[in-house]
Design a protein around this motif. Structure first.
Motif, PDB file in Angstrom:
ATOM      1  N   GLY A  45       0.840  -1.197   0.000  1.00 62.09           N
ATOM      2  CA  GLY A  45       0.000   0.000   0.000  1.00 62.09           C
ATOM      3  C   GLY A  45       0.873   1.244   0.000  1.00 62.09           C
ATOM      4  O   GLY A  45       1.767   1.393  -0.836  1.00 62.09           O
ATOM      5  N   GLN A  46       0.643   2.110   0.980  1.00 64.75           N
ATOM      6  CA  GLN A  46       1.447   3.339   1.090  1.00 64.75           C
ATOM      7  C   GLN A  46       2.634   3.179   2.024  1.00 64.75           C
ATOM      8  O   GLN A  46       3.422   4.116   2.192  1.00 64.75           O
ATOM      9  CB  GLN A  46       0.542   4.484   1.572  1.00 64.75           C
ATOM     10  CG  GLN A  46      -0.545   4.858   0.573  1.00 64.75           C
ATOM     11  CD  GLN A  46      -1.585   5.789   1.182  1.00 64.75           C
ATOM     12  OE1 GLN A  46      -2.215   5.483   2.199  1.00 64.75           O
ATOM     13  NE2 GLN A  46      -1.780   6.940   0.562  1.00 64.75           N
ATOM     14  N   GLY A  72      -4.072   7.958   3.072  1.00 62.15           N
ATOM     15  CA  GLY A  72      -3.334   9.202   2.868  1.00 62.15           C
ATOM     16  C   GLY A  72      -2.766   9.816   4.125  1.00 62.15           C
ATOM     17  O   GLY A  72      -2.119  10.867   4.079  1.00 62.15           O
ATOM     18  N   ASP A  73      -2.988   9.166   5.274  1.00 61.14           N
ATOM     19  CA  ASP A  73      -2.457   9.658   6.551  1.00 61.14           C
ATOM     20  C   ASP A  73      -1.408   8.706   7.103  1.00 61.14           C
ATOM     21  O   ASP A  73      -1.488   7.487   6.904  1.00 61.14           O
ATOM     22  CB  ASP A  73      -3.568   9.797   7.599  1.00 61.14           C
ATOM     23  CG  ASP A  73      -4.445  11.000   7.383  1.00 61.14           C
ATOM     24  OD1 ASP A  73      -4.047  11.908   6.614  1.00 61.14           O
ATOM     25  OD2 ASP A  73      -5.550  11.049   7.974  1.00 61.14           O
ATOM     26  N   PRO A  82      -0.961  14.038   7.458  1.00 65.42           N
ATOM     27  CA  PRO A  82      -0.903  13.636   6.047  1.00 65.42           C
ATOM     28  C   PRO A  82       0.466  13.077   5.656  1.00 65.42           C
ATOM     29  O   PRO A  82       1.499  13.577   6.107  1.00 65.42           O
ATOM     30  CB  PRO A  82      -1.200  14.937   5.291  1.00 65.42           C
ATOM     31  CG  PRO A  82      -1.850  15.836   6.290  1.00 65.42           C
ATOM     32  CD  PRO A  82      -1.260  15.472   7.615  1.00 65.42           C
ATOM     33  N   ILE A  83       0.446  12.054   4.811  1.00 64.26           N
ATOM     34  CA  ILE A  83       1.708  11.531   4.273  1.00 64.26           C
ATOM     35  C   ILE A  83       2.406  12.617   3.460  1.00 64.26           C
ATOM     36  O   ILE A  83       3.610  12.838   3.607  1.00 64.26           O
ATOM     37  CB  ILE A  83       1.446  10.292   3.387  1.00 64.26           C
ATOM     38  CG1 ILE A  83       0.893   9.141   4.214  1.00 64.26           C
ATOM     39  CG2 ILE A  83       2.739   9.849   2.686  1.00 64.26           C
ATOM     40  CD1 ILE A  83       0.472   7.937   3.383  1.00 64.26           C
ATOM     41  N   LYS A  84       1.644  13.284   2.613  1.00 62.49           N
ATOM     42  CA  LYS A  84       2.203  14.334   1.761  1.00 62.49           C
ATOM     43  C   LYS A  84       2.046  15.688   2.430  1.00 62.49           C
ATOM     44  O   LYS A  84       0.938  16.139   2.705  1.00 62.49           O
ATOM     45  CB  LYS A  84       1.513  14.326   0.396  1.00 62.49           C
ATOM     46  CG  LYS A  84       1.761  13.048  -0.401  1.00 62.49           C
ATOM     47  CD  LYS A  84       1.081  13.102  -1.755  1.00 62.49           C
ATOM     48  CE  LYS A  84       1.336  11.826  -2.558  1.00 62.49           C
ATOM     49  NZ  LYS A  84       0.669  11.854  -3.886  1.00 62.49           N
ATOM     50  N   PHE A 122      11.191   9.803   3.420  1.00 61.16           N
ATOM     51  CA  PHE A 122      11.889   9.754   2.131  1.00 61.16           C
ATOM     52  C   PHE A 122      10.862   9.714   1.009  1.00 61.16           C
ATOM     53  O   PHE A 122       9.974   8.860   0.993  1.00 61.16           O
ATOM     54  CB  PHE A 122      12.786   8.518   2.048  1.00 61.16           C
ATOM     55  CG  PHE A 122      13.599   8.439   0.787  1.00 61.16           C
ATOM     56  CD1 PHE A 122      14.814   9.096   0.693  1.00 61.16           C
ATOM     57  CD2 PHE A 122      13.145   7.733  -0.313  1.00 61.16           C
ATOM     58  CE1 PHE A 122      15.566   9.047  -0.474  1.00 61.16           C
ATOM     59  CE2 PHE A 122      13.885   7.665  -1.480  1.00 61.16           C
ATOM     60  CZ  PHE A 122      15.101   8.336  -1.565  1.00 61.16           C
ATOM     61  N   GLU A 123      10.982  10.637   0.053  1.00 62.08           N
ATOM     62  CA  GLU A 123      10.040  10.733  -1.056  1.00 62.08           C
ATOM     63  C   GLU A 123      10.703  10.277  -2.351  1.00 62.08           C
ATOM     64  O   GLU A 123      11.925  10.357  -2.506  1.00 62.08           O
ATOM     65  CB  GLU A 123       9.514  12.165  -1.185  1.00 62.08           C
ATOM     66  CG  GLU A 123       8.742  12.608   0.054  1.00 62.08           C
ATOM     67  CD  GLU A 123       8.313  14.061   0.024  1.00 62.08           C
ATOM     68  OE1 GLU A 123       7.435  14.437   0.814  1.00 62.08           O
ATOM     69  OE2 GLU A 123       8.878  14.843  -0.792  1.00 62.08           O
TER      70      GLU A 123
END
Length: 329
Positions: free
Chosen positions: A79-80, A114-115, A129-131, A175-176
């Protein structure tokens, strides 16, 4: 008698022809050897089965046991959640692990819709938020190597300070995908220059068998769990330390190559159930029977070997229950 000019030209031309012909023959032999190697049949031998898949989103944090995961060049993803893509750092960007803060092993970082969700003993759950594109990007250090991370914000920082009961300031970084990864070879010379990781020590994947952990537990007269050793792929239905001899394996469509054994440190003495470090066991027992061969001391020094560090040759999806095949040519 001195050869005539025409004879000299003839001899020279024939010498060149022989040289060219010899070079061509050498190339043909090399191609023949390569072709013969590539044409060699690939043998697959079943050596085990995937019993667990563990993703550690937070470096030194609690493992998330998942039923399946994408095996990417940079590590496992479900997933994320991506393995070791979040990390605790000091105010000046140096990594903080369970070696310095043992209670980090009790912190759970998961992703939901998304969190990011942070949980820890006696702490209120924290969501953010992740982003967070407006947050600063920090310059960080992992074992002396430079890497970047997006600051996850002041709330996450305060949560970590409260949890760790510290007077220091800590930050959580992420890390993105667009950030420059670390080269594994900068940490361990046996890796290829193209292999990269985010925040793992050096390898994208670590593999360990249940039987190896059971063997060590028997020596200690104490049941240890695989979580103490922080592998990504846990293998069942094999002999203890069988994984030491698997130079190349296939799981589903995924191909993995053994790079080196995993040299163990004081982090193995942190109990994953309590977050307490004893600084002795099981490290001392491992040192009694799992040291490297003398000709490998320049690689592992005095660290005992337990588990295998792998690079990803072919990406794909791995599931619990997948058969594991040893590949030989």
């Amino acid at each position: 008698m001195e050869p005539t000019a025409s004879v000299k030209v003839f001899l020279c031309n024939n010498k060149s022809t022989l040289l060219v012909g010899g070079a061509a023959a050498a190339v043909l032999v090399a191609l023949g050897v390569a072709y013969k190697y590539l044409r060699r049949p690939v043998t697959r031998v079943r050596v085990g089965v995937v019993s667990q898949l563990l993703v550690h989103p937070l470096k030194s944090g609690k493992a998330a046991s998942v039923p399946l995961a994408e095996c990417l060049n940079i590590g496992l993803k479900c997933g994320q959640m991506q393995d070791r893509h979040w990390m605790v750092v000091t105010e000046d960007g140096h990594m903080v692990t369970g070696r310095q803060e043992p209670r980090l092993v009790l912190v759970s970082l998961t992703c939901e819709g998304g969190d990011v969700v942070l949980n820890g003993p006696e702490m209120s759950e924290l969501r953010f938020p992740i982003k967070q594109p407006d947050n600063a990007i920090m310059d960080c250090r992992v074992f002396g190597a430079d890497v970047q991370g997006r600051d996850c914000g002041d709330e996450a920082s305060r949560w970590l300070v409260r949890y760790l009961k510290s007077e220091k300031t800590f930050h959580l970084v992420h890390f993105e995908a667009h950030m420059r990864a670390r080269r594994s070879v900068d940490a361990e010379s046996l890796f290829s220059p193209h292999e990269e990781v985010a925040y793992p020590d050096c390898a994208p994947v670590m593999l360990l068998s249940e039987a190896s952990v059971k063997h060590l537990s028997g020596k200690l007269n104490k049941d240890l769990t695989v979580e103490r050793f922080r592998p990504n792929i846990v293998i069942g239905d094999c002999e203890a330390f069988a994984e030491d001899s698997w130079e190349e394996i296939q799981i589903g469509s995924v191909r993995l190559r053994r790079v080196m054994s995993c040299g163990r440190c004081i982090f193995t003495t942190v109990d994953p159930e309590t977050g307490i470090i004893n600084r002795k066991e099981p490290l001392e027992t491992l040192k009694s029977y799992r040291l490297c061969n003398p000709d490998e001391k320049h690689i592992y020094k005095s660290a005992p070997l337990f588990g295998q560090l792998l690079s990803v040759e072919k990406t794909g999806v791995i599931q619990v229950g997948d058969l594991v095949y040893k590949i030989s040519r």
